[in-house]
Design a protein around this motif. Structure first.
Motif, PDB file in Angstrom:
ATOM      1  N   LYS A   1       0.852  -1.192   0.000  1.00 36.58           N
ATOM      2  CA  LYS A   1       0.000   0.000   0.000  1.00 36.58           C
ATOM      3  C   LYS A   1       0.890   1.244   0.000  1.00 36.58           C
ATOM      4  O   LYS A   1       1.829   1.348   0.781  1.00 36.58           O
ATOM      5  N   GLU A   2       0.580   2.170  -0.899  1.00 35.18           N
ATOM      6  CA  GLU A   2       1.338   3.411  -0.950  1.00 35.18           C
ATOM      7  C   GLU A   2       1.027   4.259   0.266  1.00 35.18           C
ATOM      8  O   GLU A   2      -0.101   4.297   0.748  1.00 35.18           O
ATOM      9  N   SER A   3       2.036   4.976   0.734  1.00 34.73           N
ATOM     10  CA  SER A   3       1.818   5.898   1.845  1.00 34.73           C
ATOM     11  C   SER A   3       0.993   7.080   1.341  1.00 34.73           C
ATOM     12  O   SER A   3       0.919   7.339   0.129  1.00 34.73           O
ATOM     13  N   THR A   4       0.396   7.783   2.270  1.00 35.50           N
ATOM     14  CA  THR A   4      -0.355   9.000   1.912  1.00 35.50           C
ATOM     15  C   THR A   4       0.559   9.952   1.156  1.00 35.50           C
ATOM     16  O   THR A   4       0.156  10.560   0.161  1.00 35.50           O
ATOM     17  N   ALA A   5       1.800  10.072   1.626  1.00 39.35           N
ATOM     18  CA  ALA A   5       2.762  10.966   0.980  1.00 39.35           C
ATOM     19  C   ALA A   5       2.972  10.589  -0.479  1.00 39.35           C
ATOM     20  O   ALA A   5       2.970  11.455  -1.362  1.00 39.35           O
ATOM     21  N   ASP A   6       3.151   9.294  -0.742  1.00 43.93           N
ATOM     22  CA  ASP A   6       3.351   8.848  -2.122  1.00 43.93           C
ATOM     23  C   ASP A   6       2.129   9.118  -2.985  1.00 43.93           C
ATOM     24  O   ASP A   6       2.250   9.472  -4.157  1.00 43.93           O
ATOM     25  N   VAL A   7       0.951   8.952  -2.403  1.00 40.43           N
ATOM     26  CA  VAL A   7      -0.285   9.186  -3.164  1.00 40.43           C
ATOM     27  C   VAL A   7      -0.417  10.662  -3.531  1.00 40.43           C
ATOM     28  O   VAL A   7      -0.639  10.999  -4.686  1.00 40.43           O
ATOM     29  N   ILE A   8      -0.269  11.548  -2.554  1.00 47.12           N
ATOM     30  CA  ILE A   8      -0.570  12.962  -2.826  1.00 47.12           C
ATOM     31  C   ILE A   8       0.585  13.738  -3.446  1.00 47.12           C
ATOM     32  O   ILE A   8       0.360  14.755  -4.082  1.00 47.12           O
ATOM     33  N   LEU A   9       1.830  13.272  -3.288  1.00 48.07           N
ATOM     34  CA  LEU A   9       2.954  14.034  -3.819  1.00 48.07           C
ATOM     35  C   LEU A   9       3.356  13.644  -5.233  1.00 48.07           C
ATOM     36  O   LEU A   9       4.338  14.154  -5.752  1.00 48.07           O
ATOM     37  N   HIS A  10       2.593  12.786  -5.865  1.00 48.48           N
ATOM     38  CA  HIS A  10       2.840  12.503  -7.282  1.00 48.48           C
ATOM     39  C   HIS A  10       2.490  13.779  -8.047  1.00 48.48           C
ATOM     40  O   HIS A  10       1.453  14.408  -7.787  1.00 48.48           O
ATOM     41  N   PRO A  11       3.323  14.205  -8.997  1.00 50.59           N
ATOM     42  CA  PRO A  11       3.085  15.490  -9.676  1.00 50.59           C
ATOM     43  C   PRO A  11       1.696  15.638 -10.309  1.00 50.59           C
ATOM     44  O   PRO A  11       1.074  16.684 -10.180  1.00 50.59           O
ATOM     45  N   VAL A  12       1.206  14.606 -10.966  1.00 51.69           N
ATOM     46  CA  VAL A  12      -0.118  14.703 -11.603  1.00 51.69           C
ATOM     47  C   VAL A  12      -1.214  14.743 -10.538  1.00 51.69           C
ATOM     48  O   VAL A  12      -2.133  15.558 -10.603  1.00 51.69           O
ATOM     49  N   ARG A  13      -1.095  13.882  -9.539  1.00 57.07           N
ATOM     50  CA  ARG A  13      -2.126  13.858  -8.495  1.00 57.07           C
ATOM     51  C   ARG A  13      -2.137  15.152  -7.696  1.00 57.07           C
ATOM     52  O   ARG A  13      -3.199  15.640  -7.299  1.00 57.07           O
ATOM     53  N   MET A  14      -0.968  15.738  -7.472  1.00 55.77           N
ATOM     54  CA  MET A  14      -0.901  17.023  -6.780  1.00 55.77           C
ATOM     55  C   MET A  14      -1.656  18.088  -7.580  1.00 55.77           C
ATOM     56  O   MET A  14      -2.400  18.887  -7.008  1.00 55.77           O
ATOM     57  N   ARG A  15      -1.521  18.069  -8.882  1.00 58.22           N
ATOM     58  CA  ARG A  15      -2.232  19.047  -9.721  1.00 58.22           C
ATOM     59  C   ARG A  15      -3.737  18.800  -9.704  1.00 58.22           C
ATOM     60  O   ARG A  15      -4.520  19.755  -9.716  1.00 58.22           O
ATOM     61  N   ILE A  16      -4.149  17.545  -9.675  1.00 56.15           N
ATOM     62  CA  ILE A  16      -5.579  17.231  -9.587  1.00 56.15           C
ATOM     63  C   ILE A  16      -6.127  17.754  -8.266  1.00 56.15           C
ATOM     64  O   ILE A  16      -7.181  18.410  -8.231  1.00 56.15           O
ATOM     65  N   ILE A  17      -5.426  17.484  -7.178  1.00 52.75           N
ATOM     66  CA  ILE A  17      -5.856  17.963  -5.863  1.00 52.75           C
ATOM     67  C   ILE A  17      -5.974  19.489  -5.876  1.00 52.75           C
ATOM     68  O   ILE A  17      -6.979  20.050  -5.425  1.00 52.75           O
ATOM     69  N   GLN A  18      -4.973  20.153  -6.403  1.00 55.73           N
ATOM     70  CA  GLN A  18      -4.994  21.619  -6.453  1.00 55.73           C
ATOM     71  C   GLN A  18      -6.172  22.135  -7.275  1.00 55.73           C
ATOM     72  O   GLN A  18      -6.788  23.135  -6.929  1.00 55.73           O
ATOM     73  N   SER A  19      -6.501  21.430  -8.349  1.00 53.07           N
ATOM     74  CA  SER A  19      -7.608  21.891  -9.196  1.00 53.07           C
ATOM     75  C   SER A  19      -8.952  21.752  -8.494  1.00 53.07           C
ATOM     76  O   SER A  19      -9.918  22.435  -8.845  1.00 53.07           O
ATOM     77  N   LEU A  20      -9.027  20.882  -7.481  1.00 53.83           N
ATOM     78  CA  LEU A  20     -10.298  20.644  -6.791  1.00 53.83           C
ATOM     79  C   LEU A  20     -10.478  21.468  -5.517  1.00 53.83           C
ATOM     80  O   LEU A  20     -11.504  21.353  -4.857  1.00 53.83           O
ATOM     81  N   ILE A  21      -9.516  22.297  -5.177  1.00 53.58           N
ATOM     82  CA  ILE A  21      -9.671  23.120  -3.976  1.00 53.58           C
ATOM     83  C   ILE A  21     -10.846  24.065  -4.187  1.00 53.58           C
ATOM     84  O   ILE A  21     -10.879  24.856  -5.129  1.00 53.58           O
ATOM     85  N   ASN A  22     -11.853  23.927  -3.327  1.00 53.72           N
ATOM     86  CA  ASN A  22     -13.078  24.734  -3.355  1.00 53.72           C
ATOM     87  C   ASN A  22     -13.863  24.619  -4.654  1.00 53.72           C
ATOM     88  O   ASN A  22     -14.585  25.549  -5.033  1.00 53.72           O
ATOM     89  N   GLN A  23     -13.701  23.505  -5.339  1.00 58.28           N
ATOM     90  CA  GLN A  23     -14.435  23.295  -6.580  1.00 58.28           C
ATOM     91  C   GLN A  23     -14.900  21.848  -6.674  1.00 58.28           C
ATOM     92  O   GLN A  23     -14.299  20.962  -6.086  1.00 58.28           O
ATOM     93  N   GLN A  24     -15.930  21.670  -7.439  1.00 59.39           N
ATOM     94  CA  GLN A  24     -16.397  20.341  -7.802  1.00 59.39           C
ATOM     95  C   GLN A  24     -16.248  20.265  -9.314  1.00 59.39           C
ATOM     96  O   GLN A  24     -16.674  21.177 -10.020  1.00 59.39           O
ATOM     97  N   MET A  25     -15.628  19.196  -9.795  1.00 57.77           N
ATOM     98  CA  MET A  25     -15.357  19.102 -11.224  1.00 57.77           C
ATOM     99  C   MET A  25     -15.500  17.678 -11.725  1.00 57.77           C
ATOM    100  O   MET A  25     -15.262  16.726 -10.987  1.00 57.77           O
ATOM    101  N   THR A  26     -15.835  17.580 -12.998  1.00 60.81           N
ATOM    102  CA  THR A  26     -15.806  16.290 -13.678  1.00 60.81           C
ATOM    103  C   THR A  26     -14.395  16.093 -14.243  1.00 60.81           C
ATOM    104  O   THR A  26     -13.593  17.042 -14.296  1.00 60.81           O
TER     105      THR A  26
END
Length: 182
Positions: A3-28
Motif C-alpha cells: 500500500k502506498e503511503s499517503t505521501a506517495d499518493v498525494i505528492l505525485h506530480p499529476v495527483r498534486m495538480r488534480i488535488i490543487q484543481s479541486l480546492i473549493n471546486q467540484q469538477m468532472t
C-alpha cells in the motif's frame, strides 16, 4: 501489493495538480482535462481513480451524459490531502528529503508551466519568490503560524470566477539547527 503511503499518493506530480484543481471546486474529469491539458486523458483518469481509492478525493455526484455516467469529484476534507503527523514523524531523513524533493519538483513544474506561456509579465502577474529569516520564540512562532493559517483559510475559500486567477502559494518553514545554549 504494498500500500502506498499517503505521501506517495498525494505528492505525485499529476495527483498534486488534480488535488490543487479541486480546492473549493467540484469538477468532472472533463472539466479537469480543460484545466490540465498537458496530462493525457488516460493518465488523468488513472490518477483520479487512485485519489478516489485513497480517499483523498470523493465522487459527490453522478450525472447521466449521452449514455454514460459522468462523475463529479470534490476534495471534501482538506486534511485527507495532507500527510498525517504520525506518518510524517515515522519517516527517516532520506524519506523526508525525498518528500521535500517531490514538493520542490511540483513547485518547479508550476513555475515552468507559467514561464512557458506565450506572453508573461512577472511584475503585473505578481510572481515572486523570496526567503527571509525571522527570530521568534516558540509562542511567537505558534501565533505567527496561526495568523498565516487564518489568512490562508480565508483566501482558500474563494471560488473561481471572472477576474480571479489561480495562484500557487507554497510555504516552507525550516528552523535552524538547535544549539546547546538554546
Amino acid at each position: 501489493m504494498v500500500k502506498e503511503s499517503t505521501a506517495d499518493v498525494i505528492l505525485h506530480p499529476v495527483r498534486m495538480r488534480i488535488i490543487q484543481s479541486l480546492i473549493n471546486q467540484q469538477m468532472t474529469a472533463q472539466q479537469m482535462k480543460v484545466l490540465l491539458p498537458d496530462i493525457p486523458q488516460a493518465s488523468l483518469y488513472r490518477h483520479i481513480k487512485k485519489l478516489v481509492e485513497a480517499g483523498v478525493i470523493h465522487i459527490i455526484d453522478e450525472i447521466p451524459n449521452r449514455g454514460t455516467i459522468e462523475k463529479v469529484y470534490s476534495l471534501q476534507d482538506h486534511a485527507k490531502a495532507s500527510i498525517p503527523p504520525e506518518e510524517l514523524n515515522s519517516f527517516t531523513k532520506d524519506v523526508h528529503m525525498d518528500l521535500f524533493f517531490k514538493f520542490m519538483v511540483n513547485i518547479m513544474g508550476e513555475y515552468e508551466r507559467y514561464l512557458n506561456q506565450e506572453k508573461i509579465d512577472l511584475v503585473s502577474d505578481g510572481v515572486s519568490f523570496r526567503q527571509t529569516s525571522v527570530f521568534l520564540d516558540d509562542n511567537e512562532f505558534v501565533q505567527f503560524t496561526k495568523e498565516i493559517s487564518q489568512v490562508y483559510a480565508r483566501v482558500t475559500q474563494n471560488k473561481p470566477k471572472k477576474g480571479r486567477r489561480r495562484r500557487t502559494l507554497a510555504t516552507i518553514i525550516i528552523p535552524e539547527q538547535k544549539h546547546e545554549e538554546q
